[in-house]
Design a protein around this motif. Structure first.
Motif, PDB file in Angstrom:
ATOM      1  N   THR A 195       0.759  -1.198   0.011  1.00 54.38           N
ATOM      2  CA  THR A 195      -0.096   0.016  -0.008  1.00 54.38           C
ATOM      3  C   THR A 195       1.010   1.265  -0.015  1.00 54.38           C
ATOM      4  O   THR A 195       2.044   1.026   0.293  1.00 54.38           O
ATOM      5  CB  THR A 195      -0.898  -0.159   1.146  1.00 54.38           C
ATOM      6  OG1 THR A 195      -0.050   0.143   2.538  1.00 54.38           O
ATOM      7  CG2 THR A 195      -1.849  -1.247   1.331  1.00 54.38           C
ATOM      8  N   PRO A 196       0.370   2.456  -0.189  1.00 54.73           N
ATOM      9  CA  PRO A 196       1.284   3.561  -0.081  1.00 54.73           C
ATOM     10  C   PRO A 196       1.842   3.883   1.109  1.00 54.73           C
ATOM     11  O   PRO A 196       2.926   4.312   1.053  1.00 54.73           O
ATOM     12  CB  PRO A 196       0.339   4.769  -0.552  1.00 54.73           C
ATOM     13  CG  PRO A 196      -0.949   4.175  -1.316  1.00 54.73           C
ATOM     14  CD  PRO A 196      -1.045   2.750  -0.815  1.00 54.73           C
ATOM     15  N   VAL A 197       1.102   3.524   2.270  1.00 48.27           N
ATOM     16  CA  VAL A 197       1.954   3.834   3.381  1.00 48.27           C
ATOM     17  C   VAL A 197       2.927   2.596   3.796  1.00 48.27           C
ATOM     18  O   VAL A 197       4.186   3.142   4.062  1.00 48.27           O
ATOM     19  CB  VAL A 197       0.774   3.625   4.564  1.00 48.27           C
ATOM     20  CG1 VAL A 197       1.546   3.611   6.236  1.00 48.27           C
ATOM     21  CG2 VAL A 197      -0.181   4.656   4.549  1.00 48.27           C
ATOM     22  N   GLN A 198       2.862   1.617   3.298  1.00 51.70           N
ATOM     23  CA  GLN A 198       3.928   0.311   3.426  1.00 51.70           C
ATOM     24  C   GLN A 198       4.917   0.861   2.342  1.00 51.70           C
ATOM     25  O   GLN A 198       6.310   0.716   2.752  1.00 51.70           O
ATOM     26  CB  GLN A 198       3.386  -1.132   3.080  1.00 51.70           C
ATOM     27  CG  GLN A 198       2.323  -1.441   4.022  1.00 51.70           C
ATOM     28  CD  GLN A 198       1.597  -2.829   3.438  1.00 51.70           C
ATOM     29  OE1 GLN A 198       1.594  -3.025   2.355  1.00 51.70           O
ATOM     30  NE2 GLN A 198       0.778  -3.432   4.460  1.00 51.70           N
ATOM     31  N   ALA A 199       4.627   1.216   1.253  1.00 60.55           N
ATOM     32  CA  ALA A 199       5.914   1.470   0.153  1.00 60.55           C
ATOM     33  C   ALA A 199       6.645   2.880   1.010  1.00 60.55           C
ATOM     34  O   ALA A 199       7.846   2.763   0.790  1.00 60.55           O
ATOM     35  CB  ALA A 199       5.206   2.042  -0.924  1.00 60.55           C
ATOM     36  N   ALA A 200       6.243   3.580   1.615  1.00 69.04           N
ATOM     37  CA  ALA A 200       6.654   4.790   1.867  1.00 69.04           C
ATOM     38  C   ALA A 200       7.712   4.229   3.085  1.00 69.04           C
ATOM     39  O   ALA A 200       8.629   4.843   3.333  1.00 69.04           O
ATOM     40  CB  ALA A 200       5.898   5.917   2.635  1.00 69.04           C
ATOM     41  N   ALA A 201       7.389   3.410   4.116  1.00 70.54           N
ATOM     42  CA  ALA A 201       8.204   2.799   5.129  1.00 70.54           C
ATOM     43  C   ALA A 201       9.228   1.969   4.519  1.00 70.54           C
ATOM     44  O   ALA A 201      10.275   2.110   4.962  1.00 70.54           O
ATOM     45  CB  ALA A 201       7.205   1.946   5.750  1.00 70.54           C
ATOM     46  N   LEU A 202       8.965   1.102   3.444  1.00 71.78           N
ATOM     47  CA  LEU A 202      10.185   0.286   2.863  1.00 71.78           C
ATOM     48  C   LEU A 202      10.981   1.422   2.034  1.00 71.78           C
ATOM     49  O   LEU A 202      12.194   1.252   2.189  1.00 71.78           O
ATOM     50  CB  LEU A 202       9.560  -0.343   1.557  1.00 71.78           C
ATOM     51  CG  LEU A 202       8.727  -1.528   2.070  1.00 71.78           C
ATOM     52  CD1 LEU A 202       8.034  -2.318   0.981  1.00 71.78           C
ATOM     53  CD2 LEU A 202       9.361  -2.406   2.999  1.00 71.78           C
ATOM     54  N   GLY A 228       8.941   0.012  12.169  1.00 70.90           N
ATOM     55  CA  GLY A 228       8.428  -1.080  12.996  1.00 70.90           C
ATOM     56  C   GLY A 228       8.235  -1.994  11.817  1.00 70.90           C
ATOM     57  O   GLY A 228       8.323  -2.218  10.776  1.00 70.90           O
ATOM     58  N   ARG A 229       7.686  -3.196  12.348  1.00 68.15           N
ATOM     59  CA  ARG A 229       7.316  -4.261  11.333  1.00 68.15           C
ATOM     60  C   ARG A 229       5.911  -4.096  10.434  1.00 68.15           C
ATOM     61  O   ARG A 229       4.936  -3.459  11.300  1.00 68.15           O
ATOM     62  CB  ARG A 229       7.021  -5.651  12.400  1.00 68.15           C
ATOM     63  CG  ARG A 229       6.943  -6.968  11.714  1.00 68.15           C
ATOM     64  CD  ARG A 229       8.649  -7.477  11.580  1.00 68.15           C
ATOM     65  NE  ARG A 229       8.495  -8.773  11.006  1.00 68.15           N
ATOM     66  CZ  ARG A 229       9.776  -9.590  10.914  1.00 68.15           C
ATOM     67  NH1 ARG A 229      10.557  -8.898  11.358  1.00 68.15           N
ATOM     68  NH2 ARG A 229       9.762 -10.561  10.282  1.00 68.15           N
ATOM     69  N   VAL A 230       6.297  -3.890   9.260  1.00 67.91           N
ATOM     70  CA  VAL A 230       5.346  -3.893   8.561  1.00 67.91           C
ATOM     71  C   VAL A 230       4.575  -5.210   7.963  1.00 67.91           C
ATOM     72  O   VAL A 230       5.417  -5.991   7.207  1.00 67.91           O
ATOM     73  CB  VAL A 230       5.599  -3.094   7.069  1.00 67.91           C
ATOM     74  CG1 VAL A 230       4.567  -3.116   6.009  1.00 67.91           C
ATOM     75  CG2 VAL A 230       6.301  -1.638   7.533  1.00 67.91           C
ATOM     76  N   LYS A 231       3.322  -5.317   8.420  1.00 62.42           N
ATOM     77  CA  LYS A 231       2.835  -6.791   8.211  1.00 62.42           C
ATOM     78  C   LYS A 231       1.997  -6.867   7.046  1.00 62.42           C
ATOM     79  O   LYS A 231       1.483  -5.669   6.578  1.00 62.42           O
ATOM     80  CB  LYS A 231       2.054  -7.182   9.395  1.00 62.42           C
ATOM     81  CG  LYS A 231       3.050  -7.354  10.665  1.00 62.42           C
ATOM     82  CD  LYS A 231       2.218  -7.983  11.863  1.00 62.42           C
ATOM     83  CE  LYS A 231       3.100  -7.900  13.161  1.00 62.42           C
ATOM     84  NZ  LYS A 231       2.617  -8.561  14.162  1.00 62.42           N
ATOM     85  N   ASP A 232       1.475  -7.909   6.514  1.00 61.77           N
ATOM     86  CA  ASP A 232       0.500  -8.074   5.594  1.00 61.77           C
ATOM     87  C   ASP A 232       0.974  -7.421   4.260  1.00 61.77           C
ATOM     88  O   ASP A 232      -0.154  -6.594   3.656  1.00 61.77           O
ATOM     89  CB  ASP A 232      -0.813  -7.669   5.894  1.00 61.77           C
ATOM     90  CG  ASP A 232      -1.417  -8.674   7.106  1.00 61.77           C
ATOM     91  OD1 ASP A 232      -1.185  -9.689   7.095  1.00 61.77           O
ATOM     92  OD2 ASP A 232      -2.115  -7.845   8.022  1.00 61.77           O
TER      93      ASP A 232
END
Length: 415
Positions: free
Chosen positions: A12-19, A137-141
């Motif tokens: 997702t956009p939020v997960q991509a930003a964290a990565l 932190g840990r990005v799940k799913d």
């Protein structure tokens, strides 16, 4: 044997930003570690940890495993640089290219790959989800996708680390898999000779011709478009060129995979080995006119040979690389060698016995005969790495030049 399975992430956009933030921080830390290693002359893993480990954790907020992988990645990069310098891949000592590579520390791109181990990355194969460590932190799913064959290999054979990669805004995991090998067929009934070319990418001793005329047309069209975009040099042209830069490489890689898979399957089905030419340095030996050079250099023959080798090793099919000298001039029936035997790119006519055949098929039969002779004399399978060419031979002493050169000469009129 080790294989790498490419898995596409669908964050997702939020997960991509964290990565993205994590990848950027890891590569900034790696560039700093590289500078420390260069200044202090310490380029071994455990010795470099003493100078950088605590600073990485405090300054960039990386976890213990991520910090260790950053240090190890830096040491591996310097080991690769030393190997390339020693092998002469970066020019001669003292040359401009050699000094540019050796006289400054290695820097890492912001989107460079970062290794993850099982403490930082968890796989949920049934749900097609991964849990990834990030600075937030840990990005799940995080969803992922791949082909059914890749998913099966991943579920059964995944071992070791995976690399997180960002490429053109897309996210991938390069997962290392330990794939079991089939027992080597030590008693093949014969060999399948394969002659590599440009107009005909591969021609087998069975007479099967895998032509590349349509592919050559596509390559020329892509090359002309790339030249137009470079001449235009506007922001939109640069964006378009960047978007298309890997398209031709992906196409060639896909075709090479299909050709290698077909050849190995045919050899495995008939209980034969595969005979290939050792074309090491062929581009340096063949001299062509300027318009023909791009046609010769745009096809990945070495990549095709690597694909055949590792697929053959996986299937237990022996591979023998032979000296290509005079294979295009030798008659497969009587063994007469004459330059005049090669009437044209596609036609072979023996001046001694009158045998007439397709030139590439005649060459593949000679390759098959040489491989069978070597195998009967006790030569081992050369998969997965072709043997190094002997260093004592002079340039131009009967190496294979005519086939590739004539293929390139005839490729342009056919386009």
């Amino acid at each position: 044997m080790k294989l790498v399975v490419q898995v596409k992430l669908l964050p997702t956009p939020v997960q991509a930003a964290a990565l993205e933030a994590t990848l950027r921080a890891c590569n900034e830390a790696a560039t700093w570690v590289s500078g420390v290693a260069f200044e202090r002359g310490v380029k071994r893993n455990f010795a470099l940890r003493e100078h950088t480990y605590a600073e990485i954790k405090a300054r960039w907020g990386l976890g213990a495993q991520a910090a260790q992988h950053v240090i190890k990645k830096t040491c591996d990069a310097y080991a690769t640089l030393r190997a390339n310098l020693k092998a002469g891949n970066l020019g001669r000592p003292g040359s401009k290219r050699y000094r540019a590579a050796s006289e400054k520390p290695i820097s890492f791109r912001a989107e460079g790959a970062q290794p993850y181990d099982d403490r930082m990355l968890s796989w949920l194969m049934g749900e097609r989800r991964v849990s990834v460590w990030t600075l937030a932190g840990r990005v799940k799913d995080v969803a992922f996708t791949a082909s059914p064959e890749q998913l099966a290999t991943l579920a059964a054979c995944r071992r070791g680390e995976s690399d997180l990669v960002c490429r053109d805004g897309m996210w991938f995991l390069m997962a290392t898999c330990e794939v079991p090998e089939a027992p080597l067929n030590a008693d093949p009934v014969d060999f399948l000779g394969v002659d590599l070319g440009i107009v005909n990418i591969a021609t087998t001793s069975d007479g099967e011709i895998i032509a590349g005329r349509e592919l050559n047309r596509i390559r020329v069209r892509e090359r002309d478009l790339r030249a137009k975009l470079q001449r235009k040099n506007t922001p939109s042209a640069r964006r378009r060129a960047k978007k298309r830069r890997r398209k031709e490489a992906r196409r060639a890689k896909d075709i090479n995979h299909k050709i290698a898979k077909h050849l190995v399957a045919e050899a495995e089905r008939t209980g034969r080995g595969i005979a290939l030419e050792d074309l090491t340095g062929i581009r340096g030996r063949v001299r062509l006119r300027k318009p023909q050079r791009a046609t010769l250099h745009s096809w990945a023959f070495h990549q095709l040979g690597q694909f055949i080798a590792y697929k053959a090793r996986k299937a237990g099919v022996p591979v023998v690389h032979v000296d290509p000298a005079y294979t295009s001039r030798t008659c497969a029936e009587c063994g007469h060698i004459d330059r005049a035997n090669r009437v044209s790119r596609a036609r072979f006519a023996c001046r001694s016995c009158g045998f007439v055949d397709h030139a590439d098929r005649n060459g593949s039969r000679n390759i098959r005969a040489r491989a069978w002779e070597l195998w009967r004399c006790g030569a081992p399978s050369t998969a997965p790495v072709p043997p190094a060419r002997p260093s004592g031979r002079a340039r131009g002493t009967g190496r294979k030049r005519s086939i590739t050169a004539s293929d390139a000469r005839c490729a342009s009129p056919a386009i």
